[in-house]
Design an enzyme around this catalytic site. Structure first.
Site, mmCIF file in Angstrom:
data_model
loop_
_atom_site.group_PDB
_atom_site.id
_atom_site.type_symbol
_atom_site.label_atom_id
_atom_site.label_comp_id
_atom_site.label_asym_id
_atom_site.label_seq_id
_atom_site.Cartn_x
_atom_site.Cartn_y
_atom_site.Cartn_z
ATOM 1 N N ASN A 9 -34.580 32.451 21.006
ATOM 2 C CA ASN A 9 -35.393 31.312 20.584
ATOM 3 C C ASN A 9 -34.513 30.068 20.612
ATOM 4 O OD1 ASN A 9 -37.153 29.506 19.410
ATOM 5 N ND2 ASN A 9 -36.978 30.354 17.350
ATOM 6 N N LYS A 11 -35.329 26.980 20.147
ATOM 7 C CA LYS A 11 -35.736 25.958 19.180
ATOM 8 C C LYS A 11 -35.747 24.576 19.851
ATOM 9 C CE LYS A 11 -34.049 28.980 15.558
ATOM 10 N NZ LYS A 11 -33.400 29.121 14.241
ATOM 11 N N HIS A 97 -42.772 31.765 13.059
ATOM 12 C CA HIS A 97 -41.339 31.637 12.789
ATOM 13 C C HIS A 97 -41.127 30.967 11.438
ATOM 14 C CE1 HIS A 97 -37.171 30.275 13.122
ATOM 15 N NE2 HIS A 97 -37.014 31.229 14.019
ATOM 16 N N GLU A 99 -39.280 28.703 10.404
ATOM 17 C CA GLU A 99 -39.212 27.244 10.416
ATOM 18 C C GLU A 99 -40.597 26.629 10.563
ATOM 19 O OE1 GLU A 99 -34.782 27.575 12.351
ATOM 20 O OE2 GLU A 99 -36.465 26.991 13.624
ATOM 21 N N GLU A 169 -37.318 38.364 9.910
ATOM 22 C CA GLU A 169 -36.358 37.281 9.704
ATOM 23 C C GLU A 169 -36.020 37.145 8.218
ATOM 24 O OE1 GLU A 169 -37.261 33.578 12.365
ATOM 25 O OE2 GLU A 169 -39.010 34.041 11.157
ATOM 26 N N GLY A 175 -29.078 30.724 10.225
ATOM 27 C CA GLY A 175 -28.326 29.478 10.286
ATOM 28 C C GLY A 175 -27.498 29.196 9.052
ATOM 29 N N SER A 215 -29.291 35.798 12.373
ATOM 30 C CA SER A 215 -27.909 35.490 12.771
ATOM 31 C C SER A 215 -27.205 36.645 13.467
ATOM 32 C CB SER A 215 -27.101 35.042 11.540
ATOM 33 O OG SER A 215 -27.619 33.849 11.005
#
Length: 252
Positions: A9, A11, A97, A99, A169, A175, A215
């Protein structure tokens, strides 16, 4: 046999030239790898999808979209529909996702509508879910994940799962430099598979691929991927470097 999948991904990274250069690097890095029963997927930004598809042609690399609106068309400025994606030969879309949930207020009910739209249009969904740090610390992570799965997916039919990939996730490990241990990843993946089994049956659960999206790096990929219920990874930062992404693919 469940498919192994390594999906990158990207992003909001890479302009057109950078997109093409990165695909070129990935193609070169994985050219000699044996990828039997393993899919390699990349997900560039919307405006670079066409260029990515062209550059990835005649390779083992598939191209997916990072998101999709649930409406067929209309006054939704800045959004992209299933028909638009299909018109450039996109077949896979990332939905839910963390985010998108966090920054764009995508609720479970919105994601249920998006899943309906993806499946109704014959596309494949990589459906993301996972708990935040406070939910993990309060020992509420299983309940949160179960709720996300139920609210967005449990209205579907078992047959729909042939077009669904699940991606766990742990939001606290995206991150942040933190990574769920391989044991924590396996524990949650096994729980997810059991949750799917209870609702849709063992055959569906045994055949759905569940990716880990927290990660993953070359240094930890092999150990994470060795767990029996981890079928690959949804890779963020490490997918932006051809050598790192190839090393993760090799680890599967």
């Amino acid at each position: 046999m469940r498919q192994k999948i390594v999906a990158g991904n990207w992003k909001m990274n890479n302009d057109k030239a950078e997109t093409k250069a990165l695909i070129k690097g990935i193609k070169k890095a994985i050219k000699k790898l044996s990828l039997k029963n393993t899919r390699v997927i990349i997900s560039p930004s919307y405006i670079n999808l066409s260029a990515a598809i062209k550059k990835a042609d005649n390779s083992k690399i598939e191209v997916a979209a990072q998101n999709m609106h649930q409406a067929k068309n209309g006054a939704y400025t800045g959004e992209i529909s299933a028909d638009m994606l299909k018109s450039i030969n996109i077949e896979t879309v990332i939905i839910g996702h963390s985010e998108r949930r966090e920054y764009f207020n995508e609720t479970d009910s919105i994601l249920a509508e998006k899943m309906d739209a993806v499946l109704a249009n014959g596309l494949e969904a990589i459906f993301c879910f996972g708990e935040k740090l406070e939910e993990r610390k309060s020992d509420n992570h299983f309940a949160v994940v179960e709720s996300q799965l139920k609210n967005a997916l449990f209205h579907l039919e078992a047959a729909n799962f042939k077009n669904i990939v699940l991606a766990y996730e742990p939001v606290w490990a995206i991150g942040t430099g933190e990574t769920a241990s391989p044991e924590q990843a396996q524990e949650m993946h096994a729980f997810v598979r059991e949750t799917i089994s209870k609702k849709f049956g063992k055959e569906v659960a045994d055949n759905v691929s569940i990716l880990y999206g927290g990660s993953v790096k070359p240094a930890n990929a092999e150990e994470i991927f060795s767990k029996p219920d981890v079928d690959g990874g949804l890779i963020g930062g490490a997918s932006l470097k051809a050598e790192d992404f190839a090393a993760i693919i090799k680890a599967i």
